[in-house]
Scaffold this motif. Sequence first.
Motif, PDB file in Angstrom:
ATOM      1  N   ARG A   1      -4.806  -0.024 -18.154  1.00 54.53           N
ATOM      2  CA  ARG A   1      -3.956   0.368 -19.685  1.00 54.53           C
ATOM      3  C   ARG A   1      -2.627  -0.340 -20.206  1.00 54.53           C
ATOM      4  N   LEU A   2      -2.207  -0.603 -19.051  1.00 52.74           N
ATOM      5  CA  LEU A   2      -0.850  -1.641 -19.352  1.00 52.74           C
ATOM      6  C   LEU A   2      -1.631  -2.867 -19.886  1.00 52.74           C
ATOM      7  N   LEU A   3      -2.198  -3.142 -19.649  1.00 52.62           N
ATOM      8  CA  LEU A   3      -3.330  -4.801 -20.270  1.00 52.62           C
ATOM      9  C   LEU A   3      -3.315  -4.226 -21.813  1.00 52.62           C
ATOM     10  N   ASP A   4      -3.817  -3.063 -21.523  1.00 48.72           N
ATOM     11  CA  ASP A   4      -5.245  -3.165 -23.618  1.00 48.72           C
ATOM     12  C   ASP A   4      -3.379  -2.813 -23.839  1.00 48.72           C
ATOM     13  N   LEU A   5      -2.252  -1.991 -23.494  1.00 54.58           N
ATOM     14  CA  LEU A   5      -1.169  -1.637 -24.474  1.00 54.58           C
ATOM     15  C   LEU A   5      -0.424  -3.033 -24.654  1.00 54.58           C
ATOM     16  N   LEU A   6      -0.719  -3.662 -23.598  1.00 54.26           N
ATOM     17  CA  LEU A   6       0.171  -5.083 -24.343  1.00 54.26           C
ATOM     18  C   LEU A   6      -0.259  -5.881 -25.072  1.00 54.26           C
ATOM     19  N   ARG A   7      -1.843  -5.524 -25.118  1.00 53.20           N
ATOM     20  CA  ARG A   7      -3.158  -6.845 -25.357  1.00 53.20           C
ATOM     21  C   ARG A   7      -2.727  -8.278 -24.973  1.00 53.20           C
ATOM     22  N   VAL A   8      -2.965  -8.191 -23.241  1.00 51.61           N
ATOM     23  CA  VAL A   8      -2.557  -9.238 -22.995  1.00 51.61           C
ATOM     24  C   VAL A   8      -4.569  -9.237 -22.473  1.00 51.61           C
ATOM     25  N   GLY A   9      -4.702 -11.016 -23.715  1.00 49.65           N
ATOM     26  CA  GLY A   9      -5.671 -11.088 -23.892  1.00 49.65           C
ATOM     27  C   GLY A   9      -6.462 -12.271 -22.437  1.00 49.65           C
ATOM     28  N   GLU A  10      -5.868 -12.247 -21.710  1.00 54.36           N
ATOM     29  CA  GLU A  10      -6.216 -13.583 -20.508  1.00 54.36           C
ATOM     30  C   GLU A  10      -5.382 -13.047 -18.953  1.00 54.36           C
ATOM     31  N   VAL A  11      -5.932 -12.338 -17.946  1.00 49.36           N
ATOM     32  CA  VAL A  11      -5.238 -12.334 -16.550  1.00 49.36           C
ATOM     33  C   VAL A  11      -5.424 -13.861 -16.117  1.00 49.36           C
ATOM     34  N   ARG A  12      -4.532 -14.153 -15.742  1.00 51.52           N
ATOM     35  CA  ARG A  12      -5.121 -15.644 -15.106  1.00 51.52           C
ATOM     36  C   ARG A  12      -4.298 -15.608 -14.002  1.00 51.52           C
ATOM     37  N   THR A  13      -3.854 -14.941 -13.194  1.00 52.27           N
ATOM     38  CA  THR A  13      -3.121 -14.533 -11.946  1.00 52.27           C
ATOM     39  C   THR A  13      -3.192 -13.372 -11.141  1.00 52.27           C
ATOM     40  N   VAL A  14      -3.459 -13.152 -10.449  1.00 54.19           N
ATOM     41  CA  VAL A  14      -3.676 -11.598  -9.458  1.00 54.19           C
ATOM     42  C   VAL A  14      -2.709 -11.973  -7.961  1.00 54.19           C
ATOM     43  N   ALA A  15      -2.051 -11.474  -8.422  1.00 53.27           N
ATOM     44  CA  ALA A  15      -1.112 -10.980  -6.536  1.00 53.27           C
ATOM     45  C   ALA A  15      -1.226 -10.013  -6.270  1.00 53.27           C
ATOM     46  N   CYS A  16      -0.964 -10.268  -4.315  1.00 53.95           N
ATOM     47  CA  CYS A  16      -1.171  -8.870  -3.638  1.00 53.95           C
ATOM     48  C   CYS A  16      -0.746  -8.962  -2.377  1.00 53.95           C
ATOM     49  N   ASP A  17      -0.985  -8.503  -1.558  1.00 51.97           N
ATOM     50  CA  ASP A  17      -0.163  -8.341  -0.572  1.00 51.97           C
ATOM     51  C   ASP A  17      -1.411  -9.181   0.198  1.00 51.97           C
ATOM     52  N   MET A  18       0.055 -10.079   1.907  1.00 49.85           N
ATOM     53  CA  MET A  18      -1.194 -10.844   2.208  1.00 49.85           C
ATOM     54  C   MET A  18      -2.133  -9.824   3.432  1.00 49.85           C
ATOM     55  N   HIS A  19      -1.457  -8.683   3.479  1.00 50.56           N
ATOM     56  CA  HIS A  19      -2.414  -8.116   4.399  1.00 50.56           C
ATOM     57  C   HIS A  19      -3.823  -8.056   4.425  1.00 50.56           C
ATOM     58  N   PRO A  20      -4.940  -8.236   5.276  1.00 51.06           N
ATOM     59  CA  PRO A  20      -6.496  -8.330   4.879  1.00 51.06           C
ATOM     60  C   PRO A  20      -6.817  -7.860   4.773  1.00 51.06           C
ATOM     61  N   SER A  21      -6.598  -5.866   4.821  1.00 48.97           N
ATOM     62  CA  SER A  21      -7.365  -4.719   5.369  1.00 48.97           C
ATOM     63  C   SER A  21      -6.702  -3.559   4.088  1.00 48.97           C
ATOM     64  N   TYR A  22      -5.263  -3.948   3.435  1.00 50.02           N
ATOM     65  CA  TYR A  22      -4.263  -3.376   2.058  1.00 50.02           C
ATOM     66  C   TYR A  22      -5.725  -2.679   1.264  1.00 50.02           C
ATOM     67  N   SER A  23      -6.414  -2.144   0.528  1.00 55.33           N
ATOM     68  CA  SER A  23      -6.948  -1.407  -0.526  1.00 55.33           C
ATOM     69  C   SER A  23      -6.569  -2.452  -1.393  1.00 55.33           C
ATOM     70  N   THR A  24      -5.198  -2.777  -1.741  1.00 52.04           N
ATOM     71  CA  THR A  24      -4.921  -3.833  -3.355  1.00 52.04           C
ATOM     72  C   THR A  24      -5.441  -4.806  -3.003  1.00 52.04           C
ATOM     73  N   THR A  25      -5.613  -5.346  -1.520  1.00 54.41           N
ATOM     74  CA  THR A  25      -5.667  -6.738  -1.744  1.00 54.41           C
ATOM     75  C   THR A  25      -7.552  -6.759  -2.068  1.00 54.41           C
TER      76      THR A  25
ATOM     77  N   ASP B   1       1.096  -1.564   0.282  1.00 51.89           N
ATOM     78  CA  ASP B   1       0.446  -0.305  -0.019  1.00 51.89           C
ATOM     79  C   ASP B   1       0.530   1.008  -0.036  1.00 51.89           C
ATOM     80  N   LEU B   2       1.702   1.102   0.320  1.00 52.01           N
ATOM     81  CA  LEU B   2       2.945   2.647   0.177  1.00 52.01           C
ATOM     82  C   LEU B   2       3.890   2.070  -0.906  1.00 52.01           C
ATOM     83  N   CYS B   3       4.234   2.724  -1.721  1.00 50.60           N
ATOM     84  CA  CYS B   3       5.267   3.333  -2.983  1.00 50.60           C
ATOM     85  C   CYS B   3       4.614   2.164  -4.094  1.00 50.60           C
ATOM     86  N   VAL B   4       3.215   2.422  -4.273  1.00 50.10           N
ATOM     87  CA  VAL B   4       3.155   1.269  -5.781  1.00 50.10           C
ATOM     88  C   VAL B   4       3.471   1.080  -6.524  1.00 50.10           C
ATOM     89  N   THR B   5       3.660   0.006  -7.389  1.00 46.17           N
ATOM     90  CA  THR B   5       3.334  -0.049  -9.189  1.00 46.17           C
ATOM     91  C   THR B   5       2.624  -0.466  -9.198  1.00 46.17           C
TER      92      THR B   5
END
Length: 574
Positions: free
Chosen positions: A477-501, A440-444
């Motif tokens: 935008r990156l998925l579009d530009l790279l023409r990624v057809g299918e997202v198979r896996t989404v990875a995130c932090d283990m923290h249950p209350s991060y907004s990225t989770t 949740d800090l300095c995210v890319t």
Amino acid sequence: MLKLYFFPHPVQPSTPTLLRIRTRLVYLVRPLVRAEVLVRGLVQGVGFRPFCYRLASDLGLNGFVRNTGDAGVQIVLEGERDRIERFLELLRKEHPPLADVRELEIRWMEARGERGFRDLPSEPSVLGRMSIVPPDIAICERCLAEMSDPSNRRYRYPFTTCVDCGPRFTIITGLPYDRSLTSMAEFPLCDECSAEYHDPSDRRYRAEPTCCPRCGPSVFLCDGSGKRLDVGNPLGETARLLDEGQIVAIKGIGGFHIAAKTTEDRVLERLRRNFNRPQQPFAVMSLDLEAVRSYAEVTVEAEALLKSIQRPIVLLRKREDFPLSELVSPGLDTVGVMLAYSGIHHAVLSEGRDPAYVMTSANLPGLPMAVDNGEAISTLRGLVDYFLLHNRKIVNRCDDSVVRFSAGVPVFIRRSRGYAPLPLGLRVQLRDGIVALGGDLCVTGAVTKDGGCFLTQHIGDVSKLETLIYLRSAVRRLLDLLRVGEVRTVACDMHPSYSTTAEARRMAEEFGAEIVQVQHHHAHLAALAAEHGLAEIVGIAADGAGYGPDGTVWGGEVLFVSGGSFKRLGGLRP
Ligand SMILES: [Zn+2]
Ligand SMILES: [Zn+2]
């Protein structure tokens, strides 16, 4: 194949007053050969094909150049072997600044009778697969020379650019990289620009953002309420206002900066008060190295980085006799410095008196930087005295990159403008279709495609909804530009209350993808292992808090990491 060569006979005076030149006709059998060359790396959308065209034409070679489906370029050359070898040598040594030639595969064969040299259009199937988006780079010396030449039609024109320089990622709405899919689409080329754009021998051949004062965007100055002011030279006027102590929001390439002079405490006090930034160091921008040397120590390595086409902010040690206000970076012995990288910055700074100007991202704490004129005016009204605006849209926001030296080695603090969204050079096999959202800090964000790991631009701390939305749209935008057809896996932090989770769960559901939650310190060390191509490492992650699989918050950790799994060897008590 037979070629005829004419050699002039040595000049022989047959009489004292008469010189006679005789020509001897020699028949030489010099076979013409064909070289089929595949170039891989960053070679599309960076002026590589026009470069090949000019080089082949100069060397009198026949053949063609075209994009290939794997983001590479195919060059077919026919001619004498030594000339082709000369071509390849120059290709390696003098390719366009943004191009990165990683692999050259050359096959030699007999000539097949190519005539002339052609730059072939890409096949639609090829375009559909292109997966490299070029980043924004600094204005080049040749464009700067034109900007400072009163007889040039681009004199003082801040959007001057060519195939070797200028904005890319920040103006791209889609691929293939073509003017019609950039924010330059609304500025049709005038006749002169069009002639340059279509002339393969011109350095503006296929330079998608090229323009001139007649056909391109323009700058204008507004007062603190956003009312447009009638001034003849908005760039020069901005420099004058800055030197007077005014605070100006400047719209640049990837967003807005807040600019102010650096030599007066009261100006910086006001700036810090207005933006509620009592301590945070401000980055500064200078016109040239000479100016930087007047207030900071510049090592050879730092000089190269400051002058690089990426032009990141580089953290430099302040000179003992630091002549700028201490309020630039209070309590620190370093200052973040970048050199002017766009025509707008050059035009303003070249008319200013200070050796450096504050150029800090125009955002309120925790929020993304402003990119749109109306949005900037409504957010910054009352906080700045003037706005220097222009009428070209910023499609993709992109903050300045920040680099510091650690034991002489450059290390990213923030990887963004100039680098994003190029893939990282990881030494690990990656599956396609993985999206990673971070903590949740300095995210890319990150996306995998064609074995590469592509990072979004710097997003920031995602505790506020606006920043989370920015992360979401940057990944999209990156998925579009790279023409990624299918997202198979989404990875995130283990923290249950991060907004990225929560965001990862939402995305996984939308794409029908699996979700992988990675322990915070494990993620840091796994990244290190991937960067160095190591299957197993024992590492120390001296990072702050990270949620552990036991439901407690972990601190600095010593872990044995083996790919996707890890063992906790020790750590600091929370
Ligand atoms: Zn240029
Ligand atoms: Zn024009």
